[in-house]
Design a protein around this motif. Sequence first.
Motif, mmCIF file in Angstrom:
data_model
loop_
_atom_site.group_PDB
_atom_site.id
_atom_site.type_symbol
_atom_site.label_atom_id
_atom_site.label_comp_id
_atom_site.label_asym_id
_atom_site.label_seq_id
_atom_site.Cartn_x
_atom_site.Cartn_y
_atom_site.Cartn_z
ATOM 1 N N LEU A 1 2.311 -0.291 5.532
ATOM 2 C CA LEU A 1 1.847 -1.565 4.963
ATOM 3 C C LEU A 1 0.661 -2.112 5.753
ATOM 4 O O LEU A 1 -0.325 -2.584 5.186
ATOM 5 C CB LEU A 1 2.980 -2.593 5.003
ATOM 6 C CG LEU A 1 3.983 -2.552 3.851
ATOM 7 C CD1 LEU A 1 5.132 -3.506 4.153
ATOM 8 C CD2 LEU A 1 3.319 -2.954 2.536
ATOM 9 N N THR A 2 0.784 -2.059 7.066
ATOM 10 C CA THR A 2 -0.293 -2.582 7.911
ATOM 11 C C THR A 2 -1.594 -1.832 7.651
ATOM 12 O O THR A 2 -2.657 -2.433 7.458
ATOM 13 C CB THR A 2 0.082 -2.450 9.408
ATOM 14 O OG1 THR A 2 1.360 -3.040 9.605
ATOM 15 C CG2 THR A 2 -0.935 -3.129 10.302
ATOM 16 N N LEU A 3 -1.496 -0.512 7.615
ATOM 17 C CA LEU A 3 -2.702 0.287 7.391
ATOM 18 C C LEU A 3 -3.267 0.030 5.997
ATOM 19 O O LEU A 3 -4.475 -0.133 5.815
ATOM 20 C CB LEU A 3 -2.384 1.772 7.573
ATOM 21 C CG LEU A 3 -1.927 2.187 8.980
ATOM 22 C CD1 LEU A 3 -1.563 3.670 8.997
ATOM 23 C CD2 LEU A 3 -3.007 1.901 10.018
ATOM 24 N N ASP A 4 -2.383 -0.037 5.009
ATOM 25 C CA ASP A 4 -2.864 -0.247 3.635
ATOM 26 C C ASP A 4 -3.530 -1.610 3.482
ATOM 27 O O ASP A 4 -4.602 -1.725 2.894
ATOM 28 C CB ASP A 4 -1.687 -0.146 2.641
ATOM 29 C CG ASP A 4 -1.223 1.291 2.477
ATOM 30 O OD1 ASP A 4 -1.932 2.199 2.962
ATOM 31 O OD2 ASP A 4 -0.147 1.505 1.892
ATOM 32 N N PHE A 5 -2.904 -2.642 4.035
ATOM 33 C CA PHE A 5 -3.507 -3.978 3.932
ATOM 34 C C PHE A 5 -4.825 -4.019 4.695
ATOM 35 O O PHE A 5 -5.773 -4.661 4.277
ATOM 36 C CB PHE A 5 -2.558 -5.056 4.467
ATOM 37 C CG PHE A 5 -1.573 -5.537 3.440
ATOM 38 C CD1 PHE A 5 -1.991 -6.262 2.333
ATOM 39 C CD2 PHE A 5 -0.231 -5.269 3.569
ATOM 40 C CE1 PHE A 5 -1.092 -6.705 1.384
ATOM 41 C CE2 PHE A 5 0.686 -5.702 2.623
ATOM 42 C CZ PHE A 5 0.255 -6.416 1.523
ATOM 43 N N TYR A 6 -4.844 -3.343 5.820
ATOM 44 C CA TYR A 6 -6.077 -3.344 6.594
ATOM 45 C C TYR A 6 -7.206 -2.664 5.825
ATOM 46 O O TYR A 6 -8.324 -3.160 5.742
ATOM 47 C CB TYR A 6 -5.890 -2.688 7.974
ATOM 48 C CG TYR A 6 -7.013 -3.143 8.864
ATOM 49 C CD1 TYR A 6 -6.856 -4.231 9.688
ATOM 50 C CD2 TYR A 6 -8.267 -2.552 8.778
ATOM 51 C CE1 TYR A 6 -7.913 -4.724 10.424
ATOM 52 C CE2 TYR A 6 -9.332 -3.034 9.487
ATOM 53 C CZ TYR A 6 -9.149 -4.114 10.332
ATOM 54 O OH TYR A 6 -10.206 -4.606 11.034
ATOM 55 N N ARG A 7 -6.871 -1.506 5.250
ATOM 56 C CA ARG A 7 -7.906 -0.765 4.502
ATOM 57 C C ARG A 7 -8.429 -1.584 3.332
ATOM 58 O O ARG A 7 -9.566 -1.455 2.934
ATOM 59 C CB ARG A 7 -7.336 0.553 3.996
ATOM 60 C CG ARG A 7 -7.153 1.565 5.110
ATOM 61 C CD ARG A 7 -6.903 2.957 4.567
ATOM 62 N NE ARG A 7 -6.744 3.879 5.661
ATOM 63 C CZ ARG A 7 -5.568 4.354 6.081
ATOM 64 N NH1 ARG A 7 -4.448 3.985 5.475
ATOM 65 N NH2 ARG A 7 -5.511 5.176 7.100
ATOM 66 N N ARG A 8 -7.565 -2.419 2.789
ATOM 67 C CA ARG A 8 -8.009 -3.275 1.666
ATOM 68 C C ARG A 8 -8.696 -4.538 2.165
ATOM 69 O O ARG A 8 -8.987 -5.435 1.401
ATOM 70 C CB ARG A 8 -6.804 -3.671 0.816
ATOM 71 C CG ARG A 8 -6.225 -2.513 0.056
ATOM 72 C CD ARG A 8 -5.188 -3.008 -0.960
ATOM 73 N NE ARG A 8 -4.606 -1.909 -1.663
ATOM 74 C CZ ARG A 8 -3.425 -1.382 -1.396
ATOM 75 N NH1 ARG A 8 -2.678 -1.889 -0.437
ATOM 76 N NH2 ARG A 8 -2.964 -0.362 -2.082
#
Length: 428
Positions: A94-101
């Motif tokens: 989740l952290t990586l996905d939110f960051y990438r977005r």
Amino acid sequence: MNLQSKLAILADAAKYDASCASSGAAPRDSVGGRGMGSTEGMGICHSYAPDGRCISLLKILLTNFCQYDCLYCVNRVSSNVQRARFTVQEVVQLTLDFYRRNCIEGLFLSSGIIQSPDYTMEQVVEVARVLREEHDFRGYIHLKTIPDASPELMERAGRHADRLSINVELPTPEGLTALAPQKDGAAIARSMARMAVHIEDARQARKEQQAAAQVVSMPATRRTLTRRAAAPHFAPGGQSTQMIVGADATDDRTILATSAGLYGVHRLRRVYYSAFSPIPDAARALPLVAPPTVREHRLYQADWLMRFYGFAHGEIVPAGQGGMLALDMDPKLAWAIAHRERFPVNLNTAPRELLLRVPGFGVLTVDRLLAARRVRRLRHADLARLHVPLQKVLPFVEAADYRPGRALDATDLAARMAPPPAQRKLFD
Ligand code: SF4
């Protein structure tokens, strides 16, 4: 339960924690194409806590299951709320996905206590470790630690996190015993003390390393030394804590005294004040209504006065107000009005400590005044050029061509300083 449902539950459950501002982190970025994440930057989407504070971190709980029964907490074991639990891998993803977005600049992770403090802490630390070591994540990480967890786990947490926090929760030991009977005030203090030592040791080691690098004359050798001797970081953003305000009858004077102790003894970076929010199925010992949010705001202002303006906690809350800060006036102005004999302050001769006490002067303004008066006598027009709130400042200062006259003695001075009445909007 799918990931989205868990996120809805565990983000909502985390919203009561205010101790997550990202100030104090070392600047890091991914310039050069290595790693990902940044502790600063643009284009970050923000989320808002219920009281309107802006939070740009993914702020979640690992789980809202908890075996403790803190009366003020919506996640306590006796609370009738829907429960959920993330795996370590889910939080990482989740952290990586939110960051990438580009939705967040980092992660604030807390947790209810499951199985044991060590077991829970281990999971929390593992999230940070995987992010840092396996994904080279360079964004901000703030971990909420569990005071009863082992020192070794705390140390591992500090190696990966920018900031660590332990919540003292209530301003007094009596309050803690009454409302959070399974929490141990002494254990909280011990953990904070240990953390303070680690943070200071790491800071010192890095300082010495930098000094050693400076004395090496050959630039290439200096670079090698810096790379090889890199002292490990330990929570470079320091430690913080949160106090719930208004869940018990503790007055502002006592709250500020507790904060002053925390800043002095454990060198905390920040104390956050969180106005108690009434929760569903609340215990009878709790108030039915939240304290006014302006009380929280006044405490933050008072806290600022202690940290940056040289005020002692005991002088901020005047005697005779039931130990409470005035709600209709900021604490610095209230102090000035109650101590008119200390004014007017002469802009050309007063020491920095006195200038800092003038209502309407910030630290930056005072530093500019001090710099300007080295080369010339300060006049009324200089204040206008500094864009200070003249109506607030003028009764308390004198300059080469200005004296406040009887303005300081006016019986309605406090009323004149109060903000003008404003019509409330229908949807305020
Ligand atoms: S330990 Fe934390 S999560 Fe558990 S009930 Fe107390 S405040 Fe809530």
